[in-house]
Write an enzyme that holds these catalytic residues in place. Structure first.
Site, PDB file in Angstrom:
ATOM      1  N   GLY A 244     -22.750 -12.543   3.170  1.00 11.43           N
ATOM      2  CA  GLY A 244     -22.653 -13.869   3.765  1.00 11.43           C
ATOM      3  C   GLY A 244     -23.939 -14.623   3.936  1.00 11.43           C
ATOM      4  N   GLU A 279     -23.577  -6.077   2.157  1.00  6.26           N
ATOM      5  CA  GLU A 279     -22.711  -6.462   1.032  1.00  6.26           C
ATOM      6  C   GLU A 279     -23.047  -7.868   0.510  1.00  6.26           C
ATOM      7  OE1 GLU A 279     -18.670  -4.181   2.634  1.00  6.26           O
ATOM      8  OE2 GLU A 279     -18.821  -6.360   2.765  1.00  6.26           O
ATOM      9  N   PRO A 280     -24.240  -8.042   0.014  1.00  2.00           N
ATOM     10  CA  PRO A 280     -24.602  -9.389  -0.455  1.00  2.00           C
ATOM     11  C   PRO A 280     -23.956  -9.703  -1.804  1.00  2.00           C
ATOM     12  CG  PRO A 280     -26.348  -7.855  -1.004  1.00  2.00           C
ATOM     13  CD  PRO A 280     -25.308  -7.061  -0.243  1.00  2.00           C
ATOM     14  N   ARG A 319     -16.938 -24.885  -7.898  1.00  4.39           N
ATOM     15  CA  ARG A 319     -17.469 -24.977  -6.534  1.00  4.39           C
ATOM     16  C   ARG A 319     -17.553 -26.408  -5.994  1.00  4.39           C
ATOM     17  NH1 ARG A 319     -22.066 -23.444  -5.123  1.00  4.39           N
ATOM     18  NH2 ARG A 319     -21.385 -22.708  -3.097  1.00  4.39           N
ATOM     19  N   CYS A 353      -8.612 -34.152 -16.708  1.00  2.00           N
ATOM     20  CA  CYS A 353      -7.832 -35.266 -16.169  1.00  2.00           C
ATOM     21  C   CYS A 353      -7.510 -35.052 -14.698  1.00  2.00           C
ATOM     22  CB  CYS A 353      -6.539 -35.408 -16.950  1.00  2.00           C
ATOM     23  SG  CYS A 353      -6.831 -35.429 -18.701  1.00  2.00           S
ATOM     24  N   GLU A 354      -8.537 -34.974 -13.868  1.00  2.00           N
ATOM     25  CA  GLU A 354      -8.356 -34.871 -12.422  1.00  2.00           C
ATOM     26  C   GLU A 354      -9.565 -35.544 -11.792  1.00  2.00           C
ATOM     27  OE1 GLU A 354      -6.867 -31.903 -10.260  1.00  2.00           O
ATOM     28  OE2 GLU A 354      -5.985 -30.733 -11.883  1.00  2.00           O
TER      29      GLU A 354
HETATM   30  C1  LIG Z   1     -17.146 -12.159  -0.315  1.00  2.00           C
HETATM   31  C2  LIG Z   1     -17.522 -10.950   0.440  1.00  2.00           C
HETATM   32  C3  LIG Z   1     -18.865 -10.551   0.506  1.00  2.00           C
HETATM   33  C4  LIG Z   1     -19.986 -11.324  -0.139  1.00  2.00           C
HETATM   34  O1  LIG Z   1     -20.166 -12.587   0.394  1.00  2.00           O
HETATM   35  P1  LIG Z   1     -21.475 -13.440   0.008  1.00  2.00           P
HETATM   36  O2  LIG Z   1     -21.379 -14.651   0.819  1.00  2.00           O
HETATM   37  O3  LIG Z   1     -21.382 -13.721  -1.452  1.00  2.00           O
HETATM   38  O4  LIG Z   1     -22.647 -12.610   0.338  1.00  2.00           O
HETATM   39  C5  LIG Z   1     -19.163  -9.400   1.189  1.00  2.00           C
HETATM   40  N1  LIG Z   1     -18.196  -8.661   1.800  1.00  2.00           N
HETATM   41  C6  LIG Z   1     -16.895  -9.021   1.761  1.00  2.00           C
HETATM   42  C7  LIG Z   1     -15.890  -8.186   2.441  1.00  2.00           C
HETATM   43  C8  LIG Z   1     -16.521 -10.159   1.073  1.00  2.00           C
HETATM   44  O5  LIG Z   1     -15.230 -10.525   1.042  1.00  2.00           O
END
Ligand SMILES: *Cc1c(COP(=O)(O)O)cnc(C)c1O
Length: 428
Positions: A244, A279-280, A319, A353-354
């Site tokens: 995150g 968990e990046p 995005r 086309c959006e």
């Molecule tokens: C999406 C996700 C992440 C990674 O999020 P980032 O914002 O890309 O770092 C990590 N852990 C879990 C459980 C996720 O769903």
């Protein structure tokens, strides 16, 4: 962006000319830098290792969903990176790319019975259980397979954060995780089963978080829950801190640094004696990639509006349409401004086309002409993975650069291949 620099008047990816790549591969195409991926992993690894006293060897488990290309995963796997996965397909990708099962975390709110069985059979490091109902399904599956998977309980800390409502996952109304009290009760219940071993707690509160305050609050909650569970006689050895952390998209909010983020986590977990996992996703991949595109034409309206029509569209990079995201747009060979070549405000659009197929409105860009190449920066995460063939546009290819060499790591399909994927119903 250090590995996408100007050389002899045009942008390169490391040592490879983007103009030459556009010739060879065509546009649109994603281009990734091995050196940037390596640097981003290294920065985080170094920061985590600087706080060994807090958590020993922390696991960095790359969130595969950010960019799941096998060559990207293999690049990170060779550096020692683990994988955070959210489907059987992602587990299969991580294994195929050389991530050992012992470094794979399986997360996700809706794992099917088949996916849970697959993860248990592969012996993944940890299954993050996201609801009581999931634990109820997991226990008999583990019993049937005669294995005892290690699990973490995903907590919903009621702290929503992130760059956009659609990427906030820790808020009270979000579908992710279990409120703290319930999570602790579930932990105790899991510990009573001989078929699973609860080892820790997990959280992930959102994406593109630029300020550490909500993350710190979530980590503090994990700490106090760990202490409370231990006081009840439970064993808690791991905390999965989720991903995150935001990245600096040019023009976006300034972002806390990875080093400050990790130092904050170390401060919060100090003395707790748990193994930490990070968990990046975006942090490793976003600024390691660009989307390369060619200007099809410039459409000028009588009212003065100018549309820069690109050969990339929302099906290639969703995005901006989905999250209102800002991507910097740069000319690959910037033209000298002057005379007719004044910087101009464009609405930058794709051919779909959006109305949503708009990358930017009123964006000031240097002089551009039909046929020029541009890149969207910061496109290495949540770019190619979200691409589709909407409007029967061939799936956008991906290229990995490493120094002077490059490889197509996902080819653009031919129209014949695309049509051949759809067998005609036999009555037609
Ligand atoms: C999406 C996700 C992440 C990674 O999020 P980032 O914002 O890309 O770092 C990590 N852990 C879990 C459980 C996720 O769903």
């Amino acid at each position: 962006m250090h590995h996408f620099d100007l050389k002899d008047g045009a942008l390169q990816a490391e040592g490879v000319s983007l103009e030459a790549l556009a010739e060879a591969v065509g546009t649109p195409a994603y281009v990734y830098s091995t050196a940037t991926l390596t640097r981003h992993y290294g920065v985080l690894r170094e920061a985590a290792d600087a706080h060994r006293e807090a958590w020993g060897d922390a696991l960095i488990a790359y969130a595969v969903k950010a960019n799941s290309n096998l060559s990207v995963l293999a690049t990170l796997a060779r550096l020692g990176c683990g994988a955070d996965t959210v489907s059987e397909g992602e587990i299969r990708r991580a294994l195929a790319a050389g991530v050992p099962a012992g470094k794979i975390i399986f997360s996700g709110v809706g794992k099917t019975d088949g996916e849970l069985a697959f993860a248990i059979q592969q012996g993944v490091r940890q299954i993050n259980v996201e609801s009581p109902a999931e634990l109820d399904r997991l226990i008999p599956i583990a019993e049937r397979l005669g294995k005892v998977p290690e699990i973490a309980i995903r907590v919903n800390p009621k702290i929503g954060a992130g760059g956009h409502a659609k990427i906030t996952t820790g808020g009270e109304g979000d579908k992710f995780g279990i409120p703290a009290d319930e999570a602790m009760a579930l932990y105790v219940r899991a510990a009573a089963s001989p078929h699973v071993t609860p080892v820790g707690l997990a959280c992930h509160i959102g994406s593109q978080i630029t300020d550490l305050t909500p993350l710190e609050a979530a980590f503090r909650l994990l700490r106090s829950m760990t202490e409370e569970l231990r006081a009840k006689g439970q064993t808690v050895t791991r905390l999965d801190l989720g991903g995150g952390l935001g990245v600096p998209y040019v023009g976006g909010a300034p972002t806390a640094s990875p080093a400050d983020y990790v130092a904050m986590a170390a401060r919060v977990l100090d003395g707790l004696g748990v193994e930490a996992a990070f968990e990046p996703g975006r942090l490793l991949a976003a600024n390691a990639g660009v989307l390369l595109s060619r200007v099809i034409q410039i459409t000028e309206r009588a009212d003065g509006r100018r549309f820069l029509v690109l050969d990339a569209a929302m099906n290639d990079l969703i995005r901006p349409a989905m999250y209102d995201s800002f991507h910097e747009i740069k000319a690959v060979r910037p033209r000298e401004a002057g005379g007719h070549n004044a910087p101009t405000a464009y609405d930058v659009v794709g051919p779909i086309c959006e109305t949503g197929d708009t990358f930017a409105r009123g964006r000031d860009l240097p002089p551009l002409q039909a046929g020029d190449l541009v890149v969207f920066t910061g496109a290495g995460a949540y770019g190619a993975v979200m691409s589709s063939e909407y409007n029967t546009r061939p799936l956008v290819p991906e290229v990995l650069v490493d120094g002077d060499r490059w490889a197509v790591i996902r080819p653009r399909p031919t129209y014949e291949e695309m049509l051949a994927r759809e067998p005609m119903a036999d009555w037609l």
